[in-house]
Design a protein around this motif. Structure first.
Motif, PDB file in Angstrom:
ATOM      1  N   MET A   1       0.987  -1.496  -0.165  1.00 11.62           N
ATOM      2  CA  MET A   1       0.121  -0.246  -0.546  1.00 11.62           C
ATOM      3  C   MET A   1       1.482   1.206  -0.288  1.00 11.62           C
ATOM      4  SD  MET A   1      -1.286   0.123   3.746  1.00 11.62           S
ATOM      5  CE  MET A   1       0.052  -0.069   5.204  1.00 11.62           C
ATOM      6  N   ASN A   2       0.524   2.713  -0.287  1.00 12.11           N
ATOM      7  CA  ASN A   2       0.940   3.773  -0.834  1.00 12.11           C
ATOM      8  C   ASN A   2       1.036   5.011  -0.091  1.00 12.11           C
ATOM      9  OD1 ASN A   2       2.389   5.886  -1.755  1.00 12.11           O
ATOM     10  ND2 ASN A   2       3.030   5.202  -3.517  1.00 12.11           N
ATOM     11  N   THR A  99       0.175 -11.683  -3.197  1.00  9.63           N
ATOM     12  CA  THR A  99       0.957 -11.514  -3.897  1.00  9.63           C
ATOM     13  C   THR A  99       2.165 -10.750  -3.342  1.00  9.63           C
ATOM     14  OG1 THR A  99      -0.088  -8.847  -3.730  1.00  9.63           O
ATOM     15  CG2 THR A  99      -0.417 -10.809  -5.939  1.00  9.63           C
ATOM     16  N   HIS A 100       2.152 -10.262  -1.797  1.00  2.69           N
ATOM     17  CA  HIS A 100       3.143 -10.022  -0.735  1.00  2.69           C
ATOM     18  C   HIS A 100       2.332 -10.056   0.136  1.00  2.69           C
ATOM     19  CE1 HIS A 100       1.773  -6.272  -2.627  1.00  2.69           C
ATOM     20  NE2 HIS A 100       1.785  -5.843  -1.171  1.00  2.69           N
ATOM     21  N   MET A 101       3.418  -9.557   1.703  1.00  7.88           N
ATOM     22  CA  MET A 101       2.937  -9.286   2.841  1.00  7.88           C
ATOM     23  C   MET A 101       2.119  -8.359   3.364  1.00  7.88           C
ATOM     24  SD  MET A 101       5.381  -7.319   4.151  1.00  7.88           S
ATOM     25  CE  MET A 101       5.493  -7.920   5.681  1.00  7.88           C
ATOM     26  N   HIS A 102       2.471  -7.394   2.748  1.00 10.52           N
ATOM     27  CA  HIS A 102       1.499  -6.132   3.296  1.00 10.52           C
ATOM     28  C   HIS A 102       0.302  -6.324   4.018  1.00 10.52           C
ATOM     29  CE1 HIS A 102       4.793  -3.544   1.275  1.00 10.52           C
ATOM     30  NE2 HIS A 102       4.787  -4.147   2.177  1.00 10.52           N
ATOM     31  N   PRO A 103      -0.522  -5.779   5.055  1.00 12.05           N
ATOM     32  CA  PRO A 103      -1.885  -6.188   5.542  1.00 12.05           C
ATOM     33  C   PRO A 103      -2.494  -5.985   4.503  1.00 12.05           C
ATOM     34  CG  PRO A 103      -0.471  -4.452   6.790  1.00 12.05           C
ATOM     35  CD  PRO A 103       0.344  -4.563   5.290  1.00 12.05           C
ATOM     36  N   ASP A 104      -2.887  -5.200   3.230  1.00 17.05           N
ATOM     37  CA  ASP A 104      -4.117  -5.009   2.616  1.00 17.05           C
ATOM     38  C   ASP A 104      -4.616  -7.162   1.889  1.00 17.05           C
ATOM     39  OD1 ASP A 104      -2.319  -3.809   1.788  1.00 17.05           O
ATOM     40  OD2 ASP A 104      -2.985  -2.635   0.857  1.00 17.05           O
ATOM     41  N   HIS A 105      -3.052  -7.166   1.930  1.00 16.78           N
ATOM     42  CA  HIS A 105      -3.179  -8.277   0.904  1.00 16.78           C
ATOM     43  C   HIS A 105      -3.220  -9.809   1.267  1.00 16.78           C
ATOM     44  CE1 HIS A 105      -1.582  -5.696  -3.130  1.00 16.78           C
ATOM     45  NE2 HIS A 105      -1.185  -4.857  -1.570  1.00 16.78           N
ATOM     46  N   ILE A 106      -2.889  -9.449   2.802  1.00 19.05           N
ATOM     47  CA  ILE A 106      -3.124 -10.609   3.677  1.00 19.05           C
ATOM     48  C   ILE A 106      -3.642 -11.210   4.653  1.00 19.05           C
ATOM     49  CG2 ILE A 106      -0.830 -10.718   5.154  1.00 19.05           C
ATOM     50  CD1 ILE A 106       0.768 -12.990   4.558  1.00 19.05           C
ATOM     51  N   GLY A 204      12.108  -4.772  -4.137  1.00 16.17           N
ATOM     52  CA  GLY A 204      12.068  -2.977  -3.827  1.00 16.17           C
ATOM     53  C   GLY A 204      10.813  -2.247  -3.141  1.00 16.17           C
ATOM     54  N   HIS A 205       8.993  -2.941  -3.474  1.00 17.00           N
ATOM     55  CA  HIS A 205       8.587  -2.550  -2.602  1.00 17.00           C
ATOM     56  C   HIS A 205       7.840  -3.466  -1.246  1.00 17.00           C
ATOM     57  CE1 HIS A 205       4.077  -1.683  -1.935  1.00 17.00           C
ATOM     58  NE2 HIS A 205       3.859  -3.092  -1.803  1.00 17.00           N
ATOM     59  N   ALA A 206       8.474  -5.015  -1.228  1.00 19.39           N
ATOM     60  CA  ALA A 206       8.347  -5.724  -0.126  1.00 19.39           C
ATOM     61  C   ALA A 206       9.070  -6.897  -1.117  1.00 19.39           C
ATOM     62  CB  ALA A 206       6.703  -6.787  -0.551  1.00 19.39           C
ATOM     63  N   GLY A 223       0.020  -6.550  -8.873  1.00 19.54           N
ATOM     64  CA  GLY A 223      -0.238  -6.332  -7.746  1.00 19.54           C
ATOM     65  C   GLY A 223       0.191  -5.279  -6.981  1.00 19.54           C
ATOM     66  N   ASP A 224       1.379  -4.708  -6.202  1.00 12.37           N
ATOM     67  CA  ASP A 224       2.004  -3.616  -6.135  1.00 12.37           C
ATOM     68  C   ASP A 224       2.869  -2.889  -6.677  1.00 12.37           C
ATOM     69  OD1 ASP A 224      -0.357  -2.834  -4.647  1.00 12.37           O
ATOM     70  OD2 ASP A 224       1.047  -2.731  -2.598  1.00 12.37           O
ATOM     71  N   MET A 225       3.163  -3.920  -7.577  1.00 12.97           N
ATOM     72  CA  MET A 225       4.535  -3.817  -9.026  1.00 12.97           C
ATOM     73  C   MET A 225       4.439  -2.546  -9.530  1.00 12.97           C
ATOM     74  SD  MET A 225       7.151  -4.949  -6.916  1.00 12.97           S
ATOM     75  CE  MET A 225       8.456  -4.873  -8.470  1.00 12.97           C
TER      76      MET A 225
HETATM   77 ZN   LIG Z   1       1.867  -3.421  -0.509  1.00  9.41          ZN
END
Ligand SMILES: [Zn+2]
Length: 363
Positions: A1-2, A99-106, A204-206, A223-225
């Motif tokens: 997220m950003n 896709t990756h471990m950020h809270p909005d995804h996992i 670079g992001h996760a 994903g977020d890339m």
């Molecule tokens: Zn993210």
């Protein structure tokens, strides 16, 4: 997220096949054969996330593979329940890809996996990072983080106190995680709904983000890339204080450049779009411009990450946004440092400042 991503001034160069249409909360919106777009609200400045439902069949059982989960809060669980009976037509979830471990995804992976006895598929790097964050009390907070921000020029005592107290950020949004996972690795081929999807790792992001590409559908779940409207958050964090995430990120998005021009890109934030190569070029230009501005600032005087904030973020930031913005400023300073254009040194107050290197940059 950003929270801080710069808006894309050249968005008109991209094409949105669905224009301003948004998916029905319970039915989703079909964007390719067997691929449905779900959009869920987020309680942040970045107010939504896109999730993807892929029609699937595993061992003769019809169901769904879901990609990403949303944060764990009552509103997201309620929306999922509507999705179960409408978009998913009461068929089960057969696997959960994150896709990756950020809270909005996992965030809700534990709930979805448990409810359907479905496995979690994720990169090992992101699984273990999430697990350590869920067990420990560190996620951009605590004494170590406060020290880190102080050393990069954050002086406001209230902000530093708030960072010290920011201990449960991850846990609040990700109260639990599945205990086991299936490991995703770069270039792995997955059969989903009788179609071959290939993972593309990004950095670079996760820690180790996994995008998914299906050549036969001509679809990239980015994903977020790669995001159409905002620039992906790329930050240096206190846990890896000398990292160079911006170089990793820019190298990673180039890995998508070989995909067909008309690839339908399904991003985690914003709307599905075509114009992948255009967007990759825009992101390079955006960061090249920022790097030039950062270099100019450092030519005028030695700059800490906090000094760079007004250069990169001309608008007012609250303390929470300020800490993320410092991480992003550092990412730009570190990219210049790692290629030899800048060098860090500590001033009399212990603040790290960057000045142009005496030696010429490495090619
Ligand atoms: Zn993210």
């Amino acid at each position: 997220m950003n929270d801080n991503g710069c808006m894309n001034p050249h968005e008109l160069e991209l094409h949105y096949p669905w224009h301003d249409a948004l998916p029905d909360p319970a039915l989703g919106l079909q964007v390719a054969p067997g691929v449905y777009w779900l959009r869920m609200e987020l309680p942040f400045a970045l107010n939504h996330i896109n999730l993807w439902l892929l029609r699937d069949e595993v061992d003769g059982i019809a169901g769904w593979t879901v990609v990403d989960c949303c944060v764990d809060r009552p509103a997201s669980r309620a929306q999922w329940k509507g999705v179960f009976s409408h978009a998913m037509q009461a068929l089960p979830i057969l696997r959960v890809i994150v896709t990756h471990m950020h809270p909005d995804h996992i965030g809700l992976a534990h709930w979805l996996c448990e409810r359907f006895q479905a496995p979690l598929w994720i990169s090992a790097t992101d699984f273990y990072t999430a697990r350590s964050l869920a067990l420990g009390r560190h996620y951009h907070g605590g004494d170590g983080a406060a020290q880190f921000f102080a050393q990069h020029g954050l002086t406001d005592p209230d902000a530093l106190e708030a960072v010290r107290d920011r201990l449960d950020f991850f846990k609040r949004l990700v109260p639990a995680l599945p205990l086991t996972f299936r490991r995703l690795m770069d270039g792995q081929q997955l059969m989903i709904g009788g179609r071959e999807w290939r993972t593309i790792a990004g950095y670079g992001h996760a820690p180790e983000h996994m995008a998914l590409h299906c050549a036969s559908l001509n679809v990239l779940i980015s994903g977020d890339m790669v995001l159409p409207r905002i620039s992906t958050n790329v930050s240096v964090f206190d846990t890896e204080p000398e990292s160079d995430p911006l170089t990793l990120f820019l190298d990673s998005i180039d890995r998508f450049a070989a995909l067909p021009e008309d690839t339908l890109v399904l991003p985690s934030h914003g709307k599905p779009f075509t114009g992948l190569q255009v967007r990759i070029r825009q992101l390079h230009e955006h960061h090249d411009d920022r790097l030039r501005e950062v270099m100019q600032a450092c030519h005028q005087r030695p700059c800490s990450a906090a000094d760079i904030l007004p250069v990169l973020f001309p608008r007012e930031l609250d303390w929470h946004q300020t800490t993320f913005a410092i991480g992003e400023s550092l990412a730009h300073l570190h990219a210049l440092w790692h290629k030899g254009a800048l060098q860090p040194h500590r001033d009399a107050l212990g603040v790290l400042r960057f000045s142009p290197s005496a030696v010429s940059p490495r090619p």
